[in-house]
Design an enzyme around this catalytic site. Structure first.
Site, PDB file in Angstrom:
ATOM      1  CG  HIS A 194      -0.490   0.196   2.523  1.00 61.24           C
ATOM      2  ND1 HIS A 194      -0.458   1.420   3.129  1.00 61.24           N
ATOM      3  CD2 HIS A 194      -0.018  -0.681   3.429  1.00 61.24           C
ATOM      4  CE1 HIS A 194       0.008   1.289   4.364  1.00 61.24           C
ATOM      5  NE2 HIS A 194       0.286   0.030   4.571  1.00 61.24           N
ATOM      6  CG  ASP A 253       2.447   0.856   8.045  1.00 65.15           C
ATOM      7  OD1 ASP A 253       2.053   0.660   6.887  1.00 65.15           O
ATOM      8  OD2 ASP A 253       1.711   0.723   9.044  1.00 65.15           O
ATOM      9  CD  GLU A 268      -2.803  -1.507   5.134  1.00 65.55           C
ATOM     10  OE1 GLU A 268      -2.542  -2.591   5.680  1.00 65.55           O
ATOM     11  OE2 GLU A 268      -2.575  -0.407   5.699  1.00 65.55           O
ATOM     12  CD  GLU A 269      -1.886   2.241   7.710  1.00 68.73           C
ATOM     13  OE1 GLU A 269      -2.543   1.533   8.491  1.00 68.73           O
ATOM     14  OE2 GLU A 269      -0.658   2.141   7.593  1.00 68.73           O
ATOM     15  CG  ASP A 309       1.908  -2.990   5.174  1.00 68.72           C
ATOM     16  OD1 ASP A 309       2.522  -1.925   5.225  1.00 68.72           O
ATOM     17  OD2 ASP A 309       0.725  -3.100   5.553  1.00 68.72           O
ATOM     18  CG  HIS A 340      -0.387   2.732  12.609  1.00 67.62           C
ATOM     19  ND1 HIS A 340      -1.657   2.216  12.644  1.00 67.62           N
ATOM     20  CD2 HIS A 340       0.183   2.191  11.511  1.00 67.62           C
ATOM     21  CE1 HIS A 340      -1.827   1.392  11.601  1.00 67.62           C
ATOM     22  NE2 HIS A 340      -0.716   1.365  10.915  1.00 67.62           N
TER      23      HIS A 340
END
Lengths: 594, 594
Positions: free
Chosen positions: A242, A252, A289-290, A318, A402
């Site tokens: 992604h 990420d 995606e998130e 990923d 994140h």
């Protein structure tokens, strides 16, 4: 590039104040204080409902059902409180918040323990995968969309608002709690910082919580690069990663994206040398995606029909470079290929030696995980469309996940300082793709699948204490094993066939069709009970958070039932799994039932 | 031979007595009096529940909802009565009896009008297709079976008992009825015999009804002859016909079976001359069709996975020779092939001239029906598995259907005295099979399908008076038409390609894969609302007996709704059909959505 229009969610306002027992009121910080935040979204939970709450703070541990049982046994009443939970039980954010709401909690604060105590873990609290307005079909612009008030949409969002907070912020609150002492059984699991938590409340501290967010339609963009196959353009190997990130996204998803771009570069070099793959190769860069695998899910839903016959495999990367250690998950027919390829690439963390040596030494043998998780874009491919899949990364559970600390700085200091892990990921990814795209007979070994199924059966038998017969599954595995053995023999013969005339070409294609379709056999059009979107009966997420196994999700859920239907449901799910395995066996053997 | 174990149903005792207003009691004959009954099952309704009823006789006309409205408007109370209905409205026997039960009728007598007034039409009153104990999966011996008391099983059988009677027997009762006069609107439709019916009751005559039956597990036998394809053995052309008969079965099914056996004979002659088909040909002889397509349905369910990729087409013949006149039904991509083949066979009822001449003269052009019916074994192939299908016969609505008069005598006197119709059926069946099995590129023309869909859209638009937009369907048909046109162009080029090397062989196979898969695109895994087993969104039986159209069954049912959800449901079903057509278009074009 294919676009979809999808419902996304953004924060507009958040605030949190604590009122301690001494009467002082302090604002609790809601984002990372000491990192640049330019262009980074403030911490929030995507799809959390807007709302305010004023109530006593209470610590809910992981927010599992058993945690509420412990609280209740200790006389703690959580109703009307603002709950504080730590992440880490394997429950999804949705499950944690929905569970809290079910227990009467009025708002949830969620923190993640770890080295980066000021990091705040953003994330989605949506249930399920894909655009909530288009369950089961591709959310093309101008297509059918459910209304936001439709119960099928609203049931995907928790009933109470929530926010992520840093561990540091959580400790300001948790350190001030009065009321019941932290239950003994919770203490051991605290990481160092957790020592500050002595009491769970309620009492001592009041919280004034506000979150406002907006849900809005947005155009999302999946980007593709297609290298058309020279001989069998209608068979595709899909490589995906992604592109959207919560913050800087150095790990990420950009570590994966860097590897994907490097593959594109390498393939273009090969093409300049005259190479063209036998089958089509598709490089996929997914959006959203998130928010819940939206870009990939919508595309899979839109292309379900074609994927069914045309997709050879999907290889996802990923968070490619999170740190040291090689981790790979796959559907079992790909095990052999993966193991072989690890022998062909250098270990990025050794002077010399193959990845295979270091990997097997660290794990005392080959260690390939399976794909019942839903935490990246392989989920729709495998669990909805039955496409054989791989997911891999270096390092695990990286501490800046994140948060605004997931930056280039962190990557060059910790994640992959020399970028050699990136290189190795690109190496594995690319070589596997070359085999899948070019091998005349697909490098799928279904004996691995048979062995794996046999193990699942044994584990399940232990779990059931032999109280319910697994004979239907045992018989189906036997059939599958026979088909796998016979297919191996046929492949050997086909591989030795030197005649490359029409007949051999067709026979190889027929064999490959069988190898591709076998995984589809594990799909059931009815899907998992109550979660019909999940069609794969071997791999998929559990529905019940107390489930003990990460395979046969339909059986696993039935085992968790406590009603009088429990045994009948278990038996029925056993039959369904048995029939799925038989379908796969018949696809592999290629024969009609006679 | 493949066996299944299935729940069948047999009669053990039936009796019927009428008590007229003058007090006399007479037994009503329940079987055909003047034909040999050796080996013929006594007339009954398979799966009718056992039961007795004593009540006033009442005439229910066809037993449609509108008939009950007429009765009610005329002040006729049917509750507690024994109802007498005539067949012929297009409703299934299940629908007729279940509808009567819903109106409080305590038992149902069903008769068929026609020349053979003493014939009694046996038949099944089960709802749906296949073994009721194994809905959606193949009923293999030792596999999962639902319990007979499971609501999913019991809902397949009517709630009140029923029996078929002859028109002669019905008239004994109907001629004696008192009470309300036969409503004006019913009279016109009576065939000659019906003139005797003056009043509908209740009153005048009491009926004492008893039916006892047993449901029991039986092993059923499907028999196959497989001619393995020489080049593409994994692609199959299926020719099928059932073998079980209610009585002597000279028409139903033996006229079809005779033709099937003749095809086997002809193919064996060809094989002795050195011929082998390119693709596999499977001759199928189904069991237990009369109970509800059980043999074929269980086999389709068991082989669903393999059929999905391997079945080229299914060609059904059941009551091959019922009388004069050629009748054919097919999915539209087969129209061209069928028309061509009718030019190659002689008309069985002319001195000279092709079948095509006579057929098109009789119909003022080509007249091919579609396959939304469920009255023979094509139904599971098309409506559950999405396999392109054909069904054909000479003659229509033959008067001895399911009676003991369906005998060799009737065949040589009326059905097909010279057996030339049998020969023509075998000719068409065999030549079509040869094309499907041997043509390098499959003779499917999807432009016919596009035209047909366009017509459906127009009819639907008229039915809806333009109140609801059909734009989603219109756009999807446009996409389908484009794909069909482009595919035609590609096929032309491929056909002209004289190079028969690896590349051409593969390109033809890829094209054929697209042509095969296109029909599967019309399937939706969720199926029709409330009837999930029916997966085809273009062709399938209506759910609501008042539905006006015989295509788009999901939309048709939604239109019949009278609740406030009606419009939303119609819109949703329109979207689903649009997506199905787009899926088919993408399968035909063979391209991913980009």
């Amino acid at each position: 590039m294919t676009n979809f229009s999808a419902l996304l969610s953004y924060p507009t306002h958040s605030s949190l104040f604590a009122r301690f027992s001494n009467g002082t009121v302090v604002p609790i910080p809601l984002s990372e204080p000491n990192v640049p935040q330019n262009g980074v979204v403030v911490p929030y939970h995507a799809y959390a409902p807007s709302g305010s709450a004023y109530g006593e703070a209470v610590f809910l541990n992981y927010g599992r059902e058993e945690d509420y049982r412990v609280l209740s046994a200790n006389g703690v009443e959580v109703r009307g409180c603002v709950g504080i939970v730590r992440r880490g039980s394997g429950m999804s954010r949705y499950e944690v918040v929905a569970n809290a709401a079910a227990h009467g909690v009025s708002a949830v604060l969620m923190y993640t323990e770890g080295e980066y105590k000021e990091g705040v873990e953003r994330g989605t609290v949506m249930k399920g995968l894909g655009d909530p307005l288009t369950p089961g079909w591709g959310g093309v612009d101008g297509g059918e969309k459910l209304d936001l008030n439709d119960p099928r949409v609203s049931e995907k969002f928790p009933g109470v608002p929530s926010l992520p907070v840093s561990e540091a912020a959580a400790e300001i609150i948790l350190g001030s709690l009065e009321g019941t002492r932290v239950p003994y059984e919770w203490r051991e699991s605290f990481k160092s910082g957790g020592r500050i938590i002595r009491r769970v409340g309620p009492g001592g501290t009041m919280l004034n919580f506000t979150f406002k967010g907006k849900k809005e339609m947005a155009t999302i963009h999946n980007v593709f690069a297609v290298i058309k196959g020279s001989e069998e353009p209608d068979r595709s190997v899909l490589l995906g990663n992604h592109r959207d990130a919560w913050t800087y996204g150095a790990v990420d998803p950009n570590s994966g994206t860097a590897a994907l771009l490097d593959i594109a570069r390498r393939f273009s070099l090969l093409m300049r040398l005259g190479w063209n793959p036998r089958r089509t190769i598709v490089l996929c860069s997914w959006d959203a995606e998130e928010f819940g695998m939206i870009g990939s899910t919508e595309w899979v839903e839109q292309n379900l029909m074609n994927l069914g016959s045309k997709a050879v495999a999907y290889f996802n990367v990923d968070c490619a470079a999170q740190g040291p250690g090689f981790f790979v998950s796959a559907t079992p027919q790909l095990d052999d290929l993966l193991v072989e390829v690890t022998k062909q690439v250098r270990d990025p963390d050794s002077e010399n030696g193959s990845l295979h040596e270091r990997w097997t030494a660290a794990n005392k043998g080959v260690n390939i995980q399976r794909l019942s998780r839903v935490d990246s874009d392989f989920a729709p491919f495998l669990q909805h469309a039955g496409v054989p899949s791989v997911d891999l990364y270096f390092g695990i559970d990286f501490p800046v996940y994140h948060t605004a600390f997931d930056s280039y700085d962190w990557m060059i200091n910790f994640g992959d300082p020399s970028f050699q892990r990136h290189v190795t990921v690109a190496g594995i990814w690319g070589i596997v793709a070359l085999h899948l795209a070019d091998d005349p007979i697909l490098p799928f070994n279904y004996l691995s699948y048979a062995t794996e199924l046999q193990e699942y059966k044994n584990v399940l038998n232990t779990l059931l204490d032999g109280t319910i017969s697994l004979q239907p599954i045992a018989a189906a595995i036997q059939e599958f094993t026979t088909a796998a053995n016979e297919t191996e023999e046929e492949i050997k013969k086909l591989g030795m066939d030197q005649n490359l005339g029409e007949s051999t070409v067709l026979r190889r294609r027929m064999m490959n069709d069988r190898l591709i379709l076998t995984e589809r056999g594990f799909l059931d059009p009815d899907g998992l009970p109550g979660r019909q979107w999940f069609k794969h009966l071997i791999y998929g997420p559990r529905g019940d958070t107390e489930s003990k196994i990460d395979f046969f999700p339909g059986i696993a859920d039935a085992i968790c039932r406590k009603d009088e239907e429990r045994e009948a449901r278990i038996r029925h799910e056993i039959w369904r799994v048995a029939r799925a395995i038989r379908r796969a066996a018949s696809a592999l053997s290629g024969e009609f039932f006679t």
